[in-house]
Scaffold this motif. Structure first.
Motif, mmCIF file in Angstrom:
data_model
loop_
_atom_site.group_PDB
_atom_site.id
_atom_site.type_symbol
_atom_site.label_atom_id
_atom_site.label_comp_id
_atom_site.label_asym_id
_atom_site.label_seq_id
_atom_site.Cartn_x
_atom_site.Cartn_y
_atom_site.Cartn_z
ATOM 1 N N MET A 20 0.862 -1.178 0.000
ATOM 2 C CA MET A 20 0.000 0.000 0.000
ATOM 3 C C MET A 20 0.898 1.226 0.000
ATOM 4 S SD MET A 20 -2.931 -1.394 2.567
ATOM 5 C CE MET A 20 -3.918 0.056 2.506
ATOM 6 N N TYR A 21 0.677 2.099 -0.987
ATOM 7 C CA TYR A 21 1.557 3.234 -1.200
ATOM 8 C C TYR A 21 0.772 4.487 -1.548
ATOM 9 C CZ TYR A 21 4.861 -0.609 -1.934
ATOM 10 O OH TYR A 21 5.608 -1.753 -1.790
ATOM 11 N N THR A 22 1.418 5.634 -1.397
ATOM 12 C CA THR A 22 0.864 6.872 -1.917
ATOM 13 C C THR A 22 1.085 6.860 -3.430
ATOM 14 O OG1 THR A 22 2.947 8.078 -1.695
ATOM 15 C CG2 THR A 22 1.436 8.144 0.199
ATOM 16 N N ALA A 23 0.476 7.800 -4.142
ATOM 17 C CA ALA A 23 0.644 7.858 -5.592
ATOM 18 C C ALA A 23 2.107 8.103 -5.956
ATOM 19 C CB ALA A 23 -0.236 8.960 -6.181
ATOM 20 N N THR A 24 2.799 8.917 -5.185
ATOM 21 C CA THR A 24 4.211 9.207 -5.445
ATOM 22 C C THR A 24 5.057 7.953 -5.303
ATOM 23 O OG1 THR A 24 3.905 11.450 -4.597
ATOM 24 C CG2 THR A 24 6.159 10.657 -4.776
ATOM 25 N N GLU A 25 4.839 7.206 -4.233
ATOM 26 C CA GLU A 25 5.611 5.979 -3.996
ATOM 27 C C GLU A 25 5.303 4.916 -5.044
ATOM 28 O OE1 GLU A 25 5.703 6.407 0.891
ATOM 29 O OE2 GLU A 25 4.083 5.312 -0.098
ATOM 30 N N ALA A 26 4.022 4.769 -5.383
ATOM 31 C CA ALA A 26 3.628 3.774 -6.387
ATOM 32 C C ALA A 26 4.197 4.133 -7.757
ATOM 33 C CB ALA A 26 2.103 3.671 -6.456
ATOM 34 N N ALA A 27 4.240 5.413 -8.069
ATOM 35 C CA ALA A 27 4.785 5.852 -9.358
ATOM 36 C C ALA A 27 6.268 5.517 -9.459
ATOM 37 C CB ALA A 27 4.565 7.348 -9.530
ATOM 38 N N LEU A 29 7.776 3.118 -7.871
ATOM 39 C CA LEU A 29 7.848 1.661 -7.930
ATOM 40 C C LEU A 29 7.604 1.138 -9.348
ATOM 41 C CD1 LEU A 29 7.855 -1.079 -6.236
ATOM 42 C CD2 LEU A 29 5.382 -0.851 -6.288
ATOM 43 N N CYS A 30 6.644 1.750 -10.031
ATOM 44 C CA CYS A 30 6.232 1.260 -11.347
ATOM 45 C C CYS A 30 6.886 1.978 -12.520
ATOM 46 C CB CYS A 30 4.717 1.382 -11.478
ATOM 47 S SG CYS A 30 3.826 0.489 -10.210
ATOM 48 N N GLY A 31 7.570 3.074 -12.246
ATOM 49 C CA GLY A 31 8.218 3.815 -13.323
ATOM 50 C C GLY A 31 7.257 4.650 -14.150
ATOM 51 N N CYS A 32 6.332 5.326 -13.478
ATOM 52 C CA CYS A 32 5.374 6.177 -14.178
ATOM 53 C C CYS A 32 5.196 7.469 -13.385
ATOM 54 C CB CYS A 32 4.040 5.448 -14.356
ATOM 55 S SG CYS A 32 3.194 5.064 -12.815
ATOM 56 N N LYS A 33 4.198 8.279 -13.758
ATOM 57 C CA LYS A 33 3.917 9.529 -13.067
ATOM 58 C C LYS A 33 2.785 9.344 -12.067
ATOM 59 C CE LYS A 33 5.464 12.398 -16.837
ATOM 60 N NZ LYS A 33 5.148 13.484 -17.760
ATOM 61 N N GLU A 34 2.724 10.261 -11.082
ATOM 62 C CA GLU A 34 1.675 10.200 -10.056
ATOM 63 C C GLU A 34 0.279 10.198 -10.671
ATOM 64 O OE1 GLU A 34 1.950 13.170 -6.970
ATOM 65 O OE2 GLU A 34 4.130 13.131 -7.120
ATOM 66 N N GLY A 35 0.068 11.061 -11.649
ATOM 67 C CA GLY A 35 -1.246 11.155 -12.294
ATOM 68 C C GLY A 35 -1.649 9.869 -12.980
ATOM 69 N N THR A 36 -0.662 9.125 -13.444
ATOM 70 C CA THR A 36 -0.936 7.842 -14.094
ATOM 71 C C THR A 36 -1.517 6.859 -13.087
ATOM 72 O OG1 THR A 36 0.871 8.235 -15.634
ATOM 73 C CG2 THR A 36 0.089 5.973 -15.442
ATOM 74 N N VAL A 37 -0.941 6.833 -11.889
ATOM 75 C CA VAL A 37 -1.440 5.943 -10.825
ATOM 76 C C VAL A 37 -2.892 6.286 -10.513
ATOM 77 C CG1 VAL A 37 -1.196 5.298 -8.393
ATOM 78 C CG2 VAL A 37 0.833 5.554 -9.816
ATOM 79 N N CYS A 38 -3.180 7.573 -10.347
ATOM 80 C CA CYS A 38 -4.543 8.009 -10.035
ATOM 81 C C CYS A 38 -5.514 7.643 -11.155
ATOM 82 C CB CYS A 38 -4.568 9.516 -9.803
ATOM 83 S SG CYS A 38 -3.482 10.073 -8.487
ATOM 84 N N GLY A 39 -5.098 7.864 -12.389
ATOM 85 C CA GLY A 39 -5.954 7.559 -13.541
ATOM 86 C C GLY A 39 -6.250 6.079 -13.666
ATOM 87 N N TYR A 40 -5.243 5.252 -13.506
ATOM 88 C CA TYR A 40 -5.454 3.814 -13.617
ATOM 89 C C TYR A 40 -6.286 3.288 -12.451
ATOM 90 C CZ TYR A 40 -2.635 2.964 -17.754
ATOM 91 O OH TYR A 40 -2.180 2.931 -19.046
ATOM 92 N N ALA A 41 -6.163 3.896 -11.287
ATOM 93 C CA ALA A 41 -7.000 3.495 -10.149
ATOM 94 C C ALA A 41 -8.466 3.816 -10.432
ATOM 95 C CB ALA A 41 -6.533 4.199 -8.884
ATOM 96 N N GLU A 50 0.301 -5.249 -16.209
ATOM 97 C CA GLU A 50 0.619 -6.026 -15.005
ATOM 98 C C GLU A 50 0.305 -5.347 -13.677
ATOM 99 O OE1 GLU A 50 5.412 -5.119 -14.880
ATOM 100 O OE2 GLU A 50 4.693 -6.950 -15.802
ATOM 101 N N TYR A 51 0.364 -4.024 -13.583
ATOM 102 C CA TYR A 51 0.130 -3.323 -12.317
ATOM 103 C C TYR A 51 -1.324 -2.895 -12.185
ATOM 104 C CZ TYR A 51 5.167 -2.891 -11.629
ATOM 105 O OH TYR A 51 6.498 -3.148 -11.445
ATOM 106 N N GLU A 52 -1.938 -3.212 -11.040
ATOM 107 C CA GLU A 52 -3.302 -2.772 -10.732
ATOM 108 C C GLU A 52 -3.254 -1.852 -9.522
ATOM 109 O OE1 GLU A 52 -6.565 -5.766 -10.725
ATOM 110 O OE2 GLU A 52 -4.885 -7.151 -10.968
ATOM 111 N N PHE A 53 -4.027 -0.775 -9.567
ATOM 112 C CA PHE A 53 -4.097 0.172 -8.462
ATOM 113 C C PHE A 53 -5.534 0.313 -8.005
ATOM 114 C CE2 PHE A 53 -0.830 1.563 -11.481
ATOM 115 C CZ PHE A 53 0.290 1.491 -10.674
#
Length: 76
Positions: A20-27, A29-41, A50-53
């Motif tokens: 469990m991570y913040t968007a910054t930490e998950a980004a 980890l996955c090699g993407c941007k914070e906004g990408t994590v939020c959008g995919y979630a 492969e990555y699910e949020f």
């Protein structure tokens, strides 16, 4: 003082729970941007196939609580 809400995301890689991570930490980890994590979630799609949020919590976190959470996550 204004408190900022921090959204915590559950991250899975190939159906395996990663943590469990913040968007910054998950980004990082996955090699993407914070906004990408939020959008995919929001959409439920998989990043790189492969990555699910999933947003699991959105509450103000104190520094002490966040430090305890990170320490626990390392032990697990």
């Amino acid at each position: 003082m204004i408190q900022t809400a921090v959204t915590i995301y559950s991250v899975k890689k190939n159906e395996q729970f990663v943590g469990m991570y913040t968007a910054t930490e998950a980004a990082k980890l996955c090699g993407c941007k914070e906004g990408t994590v939020c959008g995919y979630a929001r959409t439920g799609l998989k990043l790189y196939g492969e990555y699910e949020f999933k947003a699991v919590d959105s509450k103000p976190l104190g520094k002490e609580l966040r430090a305890l959470y990170l320490a626990w996550d390392k032990v697990r």
